[in-house]
Design an enzyme around this catalytic site. Structure first.
Site, PDB file in Angstrom:
ATOM      1  N   ARG A   1     -15.285  -3.699  -0.342  1.00  0.00           N
ATOM      2  CA  ARG A   1     -14.343  -3.160   0.639  1.00  0.00           C
ATOM      3  C   ARG A   1     -14.674  -3.790   1.983  1.00  0.00           C
ATOM      4  NH1 ARG A   1     -12.286   1.988   0.048  1.00  0.00           N
ATOM      5  NH2 ARG A   1     -11.044   1.424   1.860  1.00  0.00           N
TER       6      ARG A   1
ATOM      7  N   THR B   1     -13.817  -9.012  -4.535  1.00  0.00           N
ATOM      8  CA  THR B   1     -12.498  -8.395  -4.389  1.00  0.00           C
ATOM      9  C   THR B   1     -12.584  -6.962  -4.885  1.00  0.00           C
ATOM     10  OG1 THR B   1     -10.149  -8.448  -4.978  1.00  0.00           O
ATOM     11  CG2 THR B   1     -11.697  -9.204  -6.653  1.00  0.00           C
TER      12      THR B   1
ATOM     13  N   ASP C   1       0.806  -1.222   0.000  1.00  0.00           N
ATOM     14  CA  ASP C   1       0.000   0.000   0.000  1.00  0.00           C
ATOM     15  C   ASP C   1       0.840   1.274   0.000  1.00  0.00           C
ATOM     16  OD1 ASP C   1      -2.351  -1.519   0.163  1.00  0.00           O
ATOM     17  OD2 ASP C   1      -2.255  -1.586   2.350  1.00  0.00           O
TER      18      ASP C   1
END
Length: 330
Positions: A148, A126, A83
């Site tokens: 999410r 997903t 991330d």
């Protein structure tokens, strides 16, 4: 370092972030001889519930944490490397990359049906563009549902029958160890490569952090992990796309060599461009010292610089094959 003042570790509030930060906190406290306290910080990615494919943007989980670090609200941060944007602010540094855990994705289903056998109309959850493209290739008859939420909420959507399957990171499941009566299918990295940095953590601090803190963090660093993720993130940077792009890169270090697999996917899953190469890291490279007496001397080549070069070269080769035509631009 003083034993009285705790080291403040900034972390997202999610259960997964707290779990992985707690693991680093325990290891750091042991080597530093100081307590480490968690400082929960809310990121945009925690408050914005829009689809990752829509908000996707680079740094959605990291920017607020980095602002807190620069402002002195904490001493270090722990990020999931997948991330973390590839561009480093000049005032910050990744001081440690602990040993990587399982980098694979897993499929979670109620009845153990393999992903490729899911029939027409089966719903697979997903939110990651890379996983969406991979699902559309592996299970073309299934419906991809953009979701999410935390690990528990995703598992519940399978248990309840709302979804037939979800795709999750093996690392997250291993760190949280949720109780579940569901079936798990591991997806091999050779057929299903994952995001650059998946399964690895980054411990970030300021470049002017106390030397005692930097020295303690250095003890948590794993060189092979750092080399591998350096290659992977250099590929991502070389493609000039964000960390939510439909691409995958995974590298494995064995001795002085590194094997790199990278794939760029068309968002709909129709096309893919990939490479699979093994390169030397030159960690043991010897050169002539130029003194004229024939003596050998260590070359002094920085393995991390070599790793970045390998990643940049891989990105260039992907672009030469037409990868830019498949990638969305931010």
């Amino acid at each position: 370092m003083s034993t009285a003042v705790p080291i403040r570790l900034g972390t997202r509030r999610s259960a997964l972030a707290q779990a992985q930060s707690g693991h680093v906190a325990d290891a750091l406290a042991e080597v530093a001889g100081r307590p480490v306290e968690l400082v929960p910080i809310v990121s945009e990615g925690d408050t914005n519930r829009a689809s990752l494919s829509e908000i996707g943007g680079t740094g959605i989980f990291a920017n607020r944490l980095r602002e807190a670090l620069v402002a002195g609200e904490c001493d270090i941060l722990v990020h999931s490397l997948k991330d973390l944007p590839t561009a480093m602010p000049p005032e910050l540094t990744i001081a440690a990359t602990p040993p990587r855990v399982d980098a694979r994705d897993v499929v979670i289903t109620r009845d153990g049906t393999p992903l490729h056998e899911l029939g027409r109309g089966a719903k697979v959850g997903t939110g990651a563009p890379r996983r969406i493209a991979q699902v559309r290739r592996r299970a073309p008859h299934a419906e991809v549902v953009d979701i999410r939420g935390n690990v528990d909420s995703r598992l519940e959507r399978v248990s309840s029958g709302e979804l037939d399957a979800v795709i999750l990171a093996a690392a997250g499941l291993s760190r949280l160890r949720p109780e579940m009566r569901l079936h798990r299918e591991e997806l091999g990295l050779s057929e299903w490569p994952t995001a650059p940095g998946q399964g690895a953590l980054a411990v970030e601090t300021t470049v002017d952090a106390p030397q005692e803190l930097l020295a303690a963090l250095a003890q948590l660093d794993d060189e092979d992990t750092r080399l591998a993720v350096t290659v992977e993130r250099a590929i991502l940077a070389g493609l000039d796309v964000g960390c939510q792009a439909p691409m995958a890169a995974h590298a494995v270090v064995t001795g002085d060599s590194i094997r790199v697999r990278a794939v760029v996917y068309e968002p709909g899953g129709g096309r893919r461009i990939g490479l699979d190469v093994t390169e030397s890291l030159n960690r043991g490279y010897i050169r002539r010292n130029g003194s004229g007496n024939g003596a050998d001397a260590a070359d002094g080549a920085d393995p991390m610089r070599v790793a970045r070069g390998i990643g940049e070269s891989a990105a260039h080769r992907l672009l030469e094959q037409g990868a830019a035509d498949l990638l969305p631009r931010e």
